[in-house]
Design a protein around this motif. Structure first.
Motif, short mmCIF file in Angstrom:
data_model
loop_
_atom_site.label_atom_id
_atom_site.label_comp_id
_atom_site.label_asym_id
_atom_site.label_seq_id
_atom_site.Cartn_x
_atom_site.Cartn_y
_atom_site.Cartn_z
N PRO A 195 0.82 -1.20 0.00
CA PRO A 195 0.00 0.00 0.00
C PRO A 195 0.86 1.25 0.00
O PRO A 195 1.92 1.28 0.61
CB PRO A 195 -0.79 -0.11 1.31
CG PRO A 195 0.05 -0.95 2.20
CD PRO A 195 0.76 -1.90 1.29
N LEU A 196 0.37 2.26 -0.72
CA LEU A 196 1.10 3.53 -0.76
C LEU A 196 0.12 4.68 -0.88
O LEU A 196 -1.03 4.50 -1.27
CB LEU A 196 2.13 3.53 -1.90
CG LEU A 196 1.72 3.15 -3.31
CD1 LEU A 196 0.97 4.28 -4.00
CD2 LEU A 196 2.95 2.79 -4.14
N ASP A 197 0.61 5.86 -0.52
CA ASP A 197 -0.18 7.08 -0.59
C ASP A 197 0.36 7.85 -1.80
O ASP A 197 1.32 8.60 -1.67
CB ASP A 197 0.00 7.87 0.72
CG ASP A 197 -0.48 9.31 0.61
OD1 ASP A 197 -1.19 9.65 -0.35
OD2 ASP A 197 -0.12 10.10 1.51
N ALA A 198 -0.26 7.62 -2.96
CA ALA A 198 0.27 8.19 -4.21
C ALA A 198 0.28 9.72 -4.18
O ALA A 198 1.32 10.33 -4.46
CB ALA A 198 -0.51 7.66 -5.41
N PRO B 3 5.18 -1.77 2.15
CA PRO B 3 5.28 -2.85 1.16
C PRO B 3 5.86 -4.10 1.80
O PRO B 3 6.96 -4.04 2.36
CB PRO B 3 6.23 -2.27 0.11
CG PRO B 3 7.03 -1.24 0.84
CD PRO B 3 6.12 -0.68 1.88
N PRO B 4 5.13 -5.23 1.76
CA PRO B 4 5.60 -6.43 2.47
C PRO B 4 6.91 -6.97 1.92
O PRO B 4 7.62 -7.68 2.63
CB PRO B 4 4.44 -7.43 2.28
CG PRO B 4 3.53 -6.85 1.27
CD PRO B 4 3.82 -5.41 1.13
N THR B 5 7.27 -6.62 0.67
CA THR B 5 8.48 -7.20 0.07
C THR B 5 9.73 -6.35 0.26
O THR B 5 10.80 -6.72 -0.21
CB THR B 5 8.26 -7.44 -1.43
OG1 THR B 5 7.76 -6.22 -2.01
CG2 THR B 5 7.28 -8.56 -1.68
N LEU B 6 9.63 -5.20 0.94
CA LEU B 6 10.80 -4.33 1.14
C LEU B 6 10.99 -4.09 2.63
O LEU B 6 10.14 -3.47 3.29
CB LEU B 6 10.60 -2.99 0.41
CG LEU B 6 10.60 -3.06 -1.12
CD1 LEU B 6 10.07 -1.77 -1.72
CD2 LEU B 6 12.02 -3.33 -1.64
N ASP C 273 2.29 0.07 -8.55
CA ASP C 273 2.85 -0.58 -9.74
C ASP C 273 1.80 -1.28 -10.61
O ASP C 273 1.92 -1.27 -11.85
CB ASP C 273 4.00 -1.53 -9.36
CG ASP C 273 3.64 -2.50 -8.25
OD1 ASP C 273 2.47 -2.54 -7.84
OD2 ASP C 273 4.54 -3.21 -7.77
N ALA C 274 0.78 -1.84 -9.98
CA ALA C 274 -0.27 -2.49 -10.79
C ALA C 274 -1.08 -1.46 -11.57
O ALA C 274 -1.48 -1.69 -12.71
CB ALA C 274 -1.18 -3.33 -9.91
N ASN C 275 -1.31 -0.29 -10.96
CA ASN C 275 -2.00 0.78 -11.69
C ASN C 275 -1.18 1.22 -12.89
O ASN C 275 -1.72 1.40 -14.00
CB ASN C 275 -2.21 2.00 -10.77
CG ASN C 275 -3.30 1.79 -9.75
OD1 ASN C 275 -4.04 0.81 -9.82
ND2 ASN C 275 -3.41 2.71 -8.81
N ALA C 276 0.12 1.42 -12.69
CA ALA C 276 0.97 1.86 -13.79
C ALA C 276 0.99 0.81 -14.90
O ALA C 276 0.89 1.15 -16.09
CB ALA C 276 2.38 2.12 -13.27
N GLY D 191 -6.28 6.29 -2.67
CA GLY D 191 -5.66 5.48 -3.72
C GLY D 191 -5.70 3.99 -3.43
O GLY D 191 -4.94 3.22 -3.99
N LEU D 192 -6.61 3.58 -2.55
CA LEU D 192 -6.61 2.19 -2.07
C LEU D 192 -7.49 1.23 -2.87
O LEU D 192 -7.56 0.05 -2.55
CB LEU D 192 -7.05 2.16 -0.59
CG LEU D 192 -6.07 2.80 0.40
CD1 LEU D 192 -6.74 2.99 1.76
CD2 LEU D 192 -4.83 1.93 0.56
#
Lengths: 317, 317
Positions: A72-75, A83-86, A111-114, A156-157
């Protein structure tokens, strides 16, 4: 829309990529490196700046930059939340940090939106007004485009499709719940499914990945084919939900498991025919066309659309 | 936007309503009658025209009309496709048929979409840019508003949330599948759940409706309270999915079962806390405020927004 090239980054948990993109989507430069995901925020930012330098060696100066990264991010706020992977990325103002180092405004996007934007403009979704992009790899992410615009929702969720519950039970999902689409239908879930069967068979081989299962199925191995068919049913069940909820013109499957799209497709389509009402069954279901480049290409477009705002923010700052 | 009043109809499987609405949403006239649902298309159209006449008795002439009705329907084409609650309505060009009789352009809209617009403008969702309206009664329907616009998707088919699968099994859904949100969490499902328990207890009482169960729970009956809590969990599971998928500013529950919202709410919220990721848990969850009028009020707004187009179509016709 600006005619200057845009510098874009795609920050994943395993690889990070950068490219300098012309207005028509052409990559003037494209470089990548492993993500130092376990070394913290500073090491990753160093790595992104090193990629940027290699892009700038082309002699073309970008006017703005964009970063697509896992949620999740606040665009709008330019902050990556968790981010669970970082490792260690908790509420990091990445747009400001990276922008300061680069001397450029940096726009942040999921990233999925982009990738959804990239596939719609230059990939499998060309000509579609509305599109659902599903990335199926370690987890499941989604990008939804409605009438040419990314569906963002509160903060942005929107489009967090991996944690849509499609069953009562499953192995535990990374989010802590059970029955999530991601826990049942990601590449990771396919690997686990195979590992469970193989443990039951006690044949001593090491646990496979989702990709291993796809490759075994492609070689014609019977157990792998059965697992792929079962997996396709779960994917189809989730996809059928997405058709009812968003009614896109086209559904595009990307991510690592899209390498096995041709093998998964019959079971996916059979499950959609079972689960979806007639009006929804004919929606085109396609494999992503741009592969790893979708996020970068889409990100460049998003940056271009936002350039006037970015310029204004710089003046105020 | 026109300042003339708009004549709106809300055609349900049980009741049909009409109202003459001023630009500020005031109902200048409001009438209703039972729907002759089993007597075919002609009888229903006659009934709607009789309601229109009663509205016109006010002496105010409407400039356009709107009809909201259960889906699936082709809103731009003005055709009702196959509403399960109206006998013999298969691909009926209802906008043209009703428009001819009334001498007015008639816009068609999905009833849940219209109610979503009504609740956003004048009801529980005032001030929300994005909203998910869930109507829970005989079935479950949805209307989704994103940035002030109804999410339509291909052929207007988006937001068909009742047939989102949230479990592997359930009683058979009207759509023929199993595990649908509607089959597990509609008012009908609550009645069935009670009937099953009561049959198991063999106490001879007739099978209750969802409303009966809510009323019994309100009187403090223990079994009914337990059934309502179980039902709230299913509602919460579906609502949690909607939060992840659409990320609305607010989720509004309407329909007959919203009468029991206060009783259902604790279990709904507990399940959202279990099923939803932290960023989604705090989304306001509200009971609809406009009751039966939401569809009419929202429909009037939709007609007003479309008036220029309607006018042009009449000249061409």
């Amino acid at each position: 829309m600006s005619a200057a090239p845009v510098l874009c980054f795609d920050l994943g948990g395993t690889r990070m990529r950068a490219a300098l993109l012309a207005p028509d989507g052409t990559r003037l430069a494209a470089v990548e490196a492993p993500t130092p995901a376990r070394e913290g925020v500073g090491a990753v930012l160093d790595g992104l700046c090193a990629l940027a330098l290699r892009c700038r060696d082309t002699g073309v100066a970008p006017q703005a930059a964009g970063l697509c990264a896992p949620g999740p991010l606040d665009a709008p706020g330019g902050r990556m939340l968790a981010p669970p992977t970082l490792l260690g990325w908790r509420d990091v103002p990445v747009s400001a940090l990276l922008g300061e180092r680069l001397g450029l405004p940096v726009l942040l996007e999921n990233d999925a939106n982009a990738a959804a934007v990239g596939e719609q403009l230059y990939g499998a979704g060309q000509g579609a007004g509305s599109l659902v992009f599903v990335t199926v790899s370690t987890g499941i992410g989604g990008g939804v485009i409605v009438d040419g615009h990314v569906l963002r929702g509160r903060g942005g969720l929107a489009g967090e499709i991996g944690h849509m519950k499609i069953a009562e039970h499953s192995t535990d999902c990374a989010c802590g719940a059970q029955g999530c689409f991601e826990a049942l239908a990601s590449g990771t879930a396919l690997g686990w499914r195979a590992a469970r069967v193989m443990r039951a068979r006690k044949d001593g081989t090491p646990p496979p990945s989702g990709r291993d299962v796809i490759e075994a199925a492609r070689r014609g191995e019977r157990l792998a084919r059965r697992l792929v068919a079962e997996h396709g049913r779960w994917l189809g069940r989730g996809f059928a939900n997405l058709l009812h909820l968003y009614a896109p013109d086209v559904l595009v499957m990307g991510g690592g498991l899209a390498n096995g799209f041709d093998l998964l497709e019959p079971a996916i389509r059979a499950e959609i025919a079972r689960s979806a009402m007639p009006s929804y069954r004919e929606t085109p279901l396609l494999s992503a066309a741009l592969g790893d480049a979708a996020g970068l290409v889409g990100m460049a477009h998003i940056v271009r659309q936002s350039l006037p705002d970015l310029g204004r923010e710089r003046k105020l700052g």
